[in-house]
Enzyme design. Structure first.
Site, PDB file in Angstrom:
ATOM      1  CE1 TYR A  30      -4.029  -2.004   0.414  1.00 37.60           C
ATOM      2  CE2 TYR A  30      -2.415  -4.031   0.741  1.00 37.60           C
ATOM      3  CZ  TYR A  30      -3.889  -3.057   0.353  1.00 37.60           C
ATOM      4  OH  TYR A  30      -5.417  -3.850  -0.045  1.00 37.60           O
ATOM      5  CB  ILE A  31       0.930   3.937  -2.363  1.00 38.06           C
ATOM      6  CG1 ILE A  31       1.905   3.256  -3.108  1.00 38.06           C
ATOM      7  CG2 ILE A  31       1.759   5.579  -2.500  1.00 38.06           C
ATOM      8  CD1 ILE A  31       2.071   3.326  -4.886  1.00 38.06           C
TER       9      ILE A  31
END
Length: 153
Positions: A30-31
């Site tokens: 996840y960014i």
């Protein structure tokens, strides 16, 4: 923009393995882990995707997904994701007119097995397969984004 409507369940036995038509290997990170807008990068077999998901409203949420190169996805996973990169095998099971995705987690979540079914509408009735146990739809502990953000020993 698309809508994702899905229900999620814990898995109580391994009968899904013999029912699966295909098994995919997934790696995702996840960014952004903000509940209002998660941004996920995923490698699925020989394809890669960047996905943005909005805040859940029960079993429904907004979703945008774009195919990207595997090289870009690998760089993002290695350089810009937060928390734990999740690795899992996904068993695809067709049952009573629905496609079930059964995720068998590895690494930090080894032993966790969760089944999801995507629906056309929130009030759609679904016949539960024999491997499905307790429903955990809406339980944030079982969101992949939550698991990615947690620190595991």
């Amino acid at each position: 923009m698309g809508k994702e409507i899905e229900r999620k369940f814990l898995v109580k036995n391994r009968s899904f393995e013999s029912m699966a038509g295909r098994v995919d290997r997934l790696e995702q990170g996840y960014i952004s882990l903000r509940p209002e807008g998660t941004v996920r990068v995923r490698i699925k077999n020989d394809h890669a995707f960047l996905t943005v998901k909005g805040l859940n409203d029960g079993a429904v949420r907004d979703e945008w997904e774009y195919e990207i190169t595997i090289a870009d996805a690998r760089e993002m996973l290695d350089r810009v994701t937060e928390g734990t990169v999740i690795k899992k095998c996904r068993y695809n099971v067709d049952y009573a007119g629905c496609r079930w995705e059964v995720d068998v987690f590895e690494g930090a979540y080894d032993g966790l097995v969760v089944a999801e079914v995507e629906l056309e509408s929130e009030d759609c009735r679904v016949e539960l397969p024999p491997f499905v146990g307790e429903e955990v739809t809406g339980d944030v502990r079982y969101y992949n984004s939550t698991m990615a953000g947690m620190k595991k020993a």
